[in-house]
Design a protein around this motif. Structure first.
Motif, mmCIF file in Angstrom:
data_model
loop_
_atom_site.group_PDB
_atom_site.id
_atom_site.type_symbol
_atom_site.label_atom_id
_atom_site.label_comp_id
_atom_site.label_asym_id
_atom_site.label_seq_id
_atom_site.Cartn_x
_atom_site.Cartn_y
_atom_site.Cartn_z
ATOM 1 N N LEU A 104 40.822 101.500 -53.640
ATOM 2 C CA LEU A 104 39.723 101.834 -54.547
ATOM 3 C C LEU A 104 39.283 103.286 -54.366
ATOM 4 C CD1 LEU A 104 37.632 98.536 -54.292
ATOM 5 C CD2 LEU A 104 38.922 99.334 -56.286
ATOM 6 N N ARG A 105 39.240 103.726 -53.123
ATOM 7 C CA ARG A 105 38.892 105.133 -52.886
ATOM 8 C C ARG A 105 39.944 106.060 -53.458
ATOM 9 N NH1 ARG A 105 36.945 104.224 -46.601
ATOM 10 N NH2 ARG A 105 34.759 103.676 -47.070
ATOM 11 N N GLY A 106 41.205 105.638 -53.365
ATOM 12 C CA GLY A 106 42.281 106.427 -53.947
ATOM 13 C C GLY A 106 42.189 106.516 -55.459
ATOM 14 N N GLU A 107 41.527 105.507 -56.068
ATOM 15 C CA GLU A 107 41.305 105.518 -57.516
ATOM 16 C C GLU A 107 40.106 106.380 -57.905
ATOM 17 O OE1 GLU A 107 43.128 103.632 -60.105
ATOM 18 O OE2 GLU A 107 44.512 103.959 -58.436
ATOM 19 N N GLY A 108 39.421 106.938 -56.911
ATOM 20 C CA GLY A 108 38.334 107.862 -57.199
ATOM 21 C C GLY A 108 36.943 107.292 -57.083
ATOM 22 N N TYR A 109 36.796 106.111 -56.459
ATOM 23 C CA TYR A 109 35.485 105.477 -56.329
ATOM 24 C C TYR A 109 34.924 105.641 -54.927
ATOM 25 C CZ TYR A 109 36.649 102.975 -60.657
ATOM 26 O OH TYR A 109 36.991 102.664 -61.935
ATOM 27 N N LYS A 110 33.609 105.697 -54.842
ATOM 28 C CA LYS A 110 32.952 105.429 -53.572
ATOM 29 C C LYS A 110 32.857 103.904 -53.445
ATOM 30 C CE LYS A 110 30.098 109.583 -53.047
ATOM 31 N NZ LYS A 110 28.705 110.100 -52.899
ATOM 32 N N VAL A 111 32.867 103.417 -52.223
ATOM 33 C CA VAL A 111 32.906 101.968 -52.028
ATOM 34 C C VAL A 111 31.762 101.533 -51.119
ATOM 35 C CG1 VAL A 111 34.294 100.005 -51.274
ATOM 36 C CG2 VAL A 111 35.409 101.980 -52.332
ATOM 37 N N HIS A 112 30.941 100.631 -51.627
ATOM 38 C CA HIS A 112 29.874 100.015 -50.850
ATOM 39 C C HIS A 112 30.498 99.053 -49.847
ATOM 40 C CE1 HIS A 112 25.559 99.376 -50.502
ATOM 41 N NE2 HIS A 112 25.752 98.064 -50.437
ATOM 42 N N ARG A 113 29.797 98.741 -48.776
ATOM 43 C CA ARG A 113 30.345 97.811 -47.781
ATOM 44 C C ARG A 113 30.704 96.490 -48.456
ATOM 45 N NH1 ARG A 113 30.962 98.207 -42.808
ATOM 46 N NH2 ARG A 113 29.575 100.023 -42.668
ATOM 47 N N PRO A 114 31.938 96.021 -48.290
ATOM 48 C CA PRO A 114 32.360 94.783 -48.973
ATOM 49 C C PRO A 114 31.528 93.579 -48.546
ATOM 50 C CG PRO A 114 34.259 96.011 -48.157
ATOM 51 C CD PRO A 114 33.055 96.656 -47.566
ATOM 52 N N VAL A 115 31.538 92.570 -49.398
ATOM 53 C CA VAL A 115 30.824 91.330 -49.104
ATOM 54 C C VAL A 115 31.771 90.155 -49.281
ATOM 55 C CG1 VAL A 115 29.921 91.182 -51.479
ATOM 56 C CG2 VAL A 115 28.794 89.920 -49.638
ATOM 57 N N VAL A 116 31.666 89.192 -48.379
ATOM 58 C CA VAL A 116 32.481 87.982 -48.408
ATOM 59 C C VAL A 116 31.548 86.780 -48.542
ATOM 60 C CG1 VAL A 116 34.013 86.483 -47.067
ATOM 61 C CG2 VAL A 116 34.319 88.974 -46.995
ATOM 62 N N PHE A 117 31.833 85.924 -49.512
ATOM 63 C CA PHE A 117 31.115 84.657 -49.660
ATOM 64 C C PHE A 117 32.086 83.540 -49.320
ATOM 65 C CE2 PHE A 117 28.840 87.601 -52.350
ATOM 66 C CZ PHE A 117 27.510 87.224 -52.263
ATOM 67 N N LEU A 118 31.817 82.826 -48.235
ATOM 68 C CA LEU A 118 32.707 81.756 -47.790
ATOM 69 C C LEU A 118 32.055 80.404 -48.022
ATOM 70 C CD1 LEU A 118 35.001 81.569 -44.751
ATOM 71 C CD2 LEU A 118 33.253 79.800 -44.969
ATOM 72 N N LEU A 119 32.795 79.515 -48.681
ATOM 73 C CA LEU A 119 32.346 78.140 -48.913
ATOM 74 C C LEU A 119 33.304 77.199 -48.198
ATOM 75 C CD1 LEU A 119 30.505 76.081 -50.444
ATOM 76 C CD2 LEU A 119 32.248 76.089 -52.252
ATOM 77 N N SER A 120 32.762 76.386 -47.276
ATOM 78 C CA SER A 120 33.614 75.468 -46.518
ATOM 79 C C SER A 120 32.941 74.103 -46.403
ATOM 80 C CB SER A 120 33.889 76.022 -45.121
ATOM 81 O OG SER A 120 34.713 75.148 -44.378
ATOM 82 N N ASP A 121 33.763 73.062 -46.459
ATOM 83 C CA ASP A 121 33.202 71.707 -46.373
ATOM 84 C C ASP A 121 33.537 71.028 -45.050
ATOM 85 O OD1 ASP A 121 35.903 70.938 -46.676
ATOM 86 O OD2 ASP A 121 35.333 69.137 -47.784
ATOM 87 N N GLY A 122 34.042 71.785 -44.079
ATOM 88 C CA GLY A 122 34.405 71.141 -42.824
ATOM 89 C C GLY A 122 34.462 72.106 -41.669
#
Length: 225
Positions: A104-122
């Motif tokens: 994404l940075r190579g495409e010319g963007y600044k990048v905010h800290r990524p976010v992960v949403f994890l859904l687990s049933d066990g």
């Protein structure tokens, strides 16, 4: 020096595809559709986000690569399979997220800290072996692109495990006792969409920040331990 195209928030949705999710395949699929459609309905917000959907069980499989939902026409398709291997999740993210951010940075963007949403049933079926790659992934010294992780547990997922996975105590949630699992999945995706929309809007403000909404019928995991 060329100008940047703007700032992006990479968001990763980790959906549990283990065998115990089999009765809820429809709810899981519908939730992903509602998420994608919700972002498409907010093009100004979607412009600030890049969404990836990953299914995990014995391994991690890409259901939607990092995508601009304004132009992405396909919908992620989940497949129920295998066990709940958390180690596979964090080993995958440990390689995937830095590579995506670099791209994404190579495409010319600044990048905010990524976010992960994890859904687990066990509970993780790989014991505690996931804790090593998780620690590396979330250590900003070892992994400069270390993501914020929001962990939501339903079914047999325990509050203490969600607390260990989430990067902050207020980012860990579990469905309230007696909550219908199908309804909990729907609430997870509803709050996820609202969180991403609010976070995308915040990127345009003087105080860009990650916004995390607690899903209805969920409680903070720290209150359940």
């Amino acid at each position: 020096m060329s100008e940047t195209k703007g700032i992006l928030l990479p968001a990763y949705v980790l959906a549990d595809e283990s065998g115990s999710m089999s009765p809820y395949l429809e709810e899981l699929s519908n939730g992903l559709v509602s998420l994608c459609e919700g972002l498409r309905a907010e093009p100004m917000v979607a412009a600030k986000l890049r969404l990836a959907v990953l299914g995990f069980s014995d391994d991690v499989q890409v259901r939607l690569a990092v995508a601009d939902m304004r132009t992405e026409g396909t919908l992620p398709q989940v497949t129920i399979r295998g066990l709940t291997n958390y180690k596979a999740v964090f080993e995958d993210l440990l390689h995937r997220i830095p590579a995506d951010v670099q791209w994404l940075r190579g495409e010319g963007y600044k990048v905010h800290r990524p976010v992960v949403f994890l859904l687990s049933d066990g509970q993780p079926t790989d014991g505690g072996s996931w804790r090593g790659p998780h620690a590396t992934l979330t250590d900003k010294d070892q992994t400069p692109t270390a993501p914020n992780i929001i962990a939501c547990g339903i079914g047999d997922a325990r509050a203490d495990t969600m607390l260990a996975v989430a990067t902050r105590p207020e980012f860990a949630f579990v469905a309230k006792a007696g909550t219908d699992i199908g309804q909990a999945i729907a609430e997870f995706f509803h709050s996820l969409t609202a969180s991403l929309v609010a976070s995308g809007q915040a990127l345009n403000s003087a105080n860009p920040q990650l916004v995390v909404n607690r899903p209805d019928q969920f409680t903070m995991a720290i209150d359940e331990v």
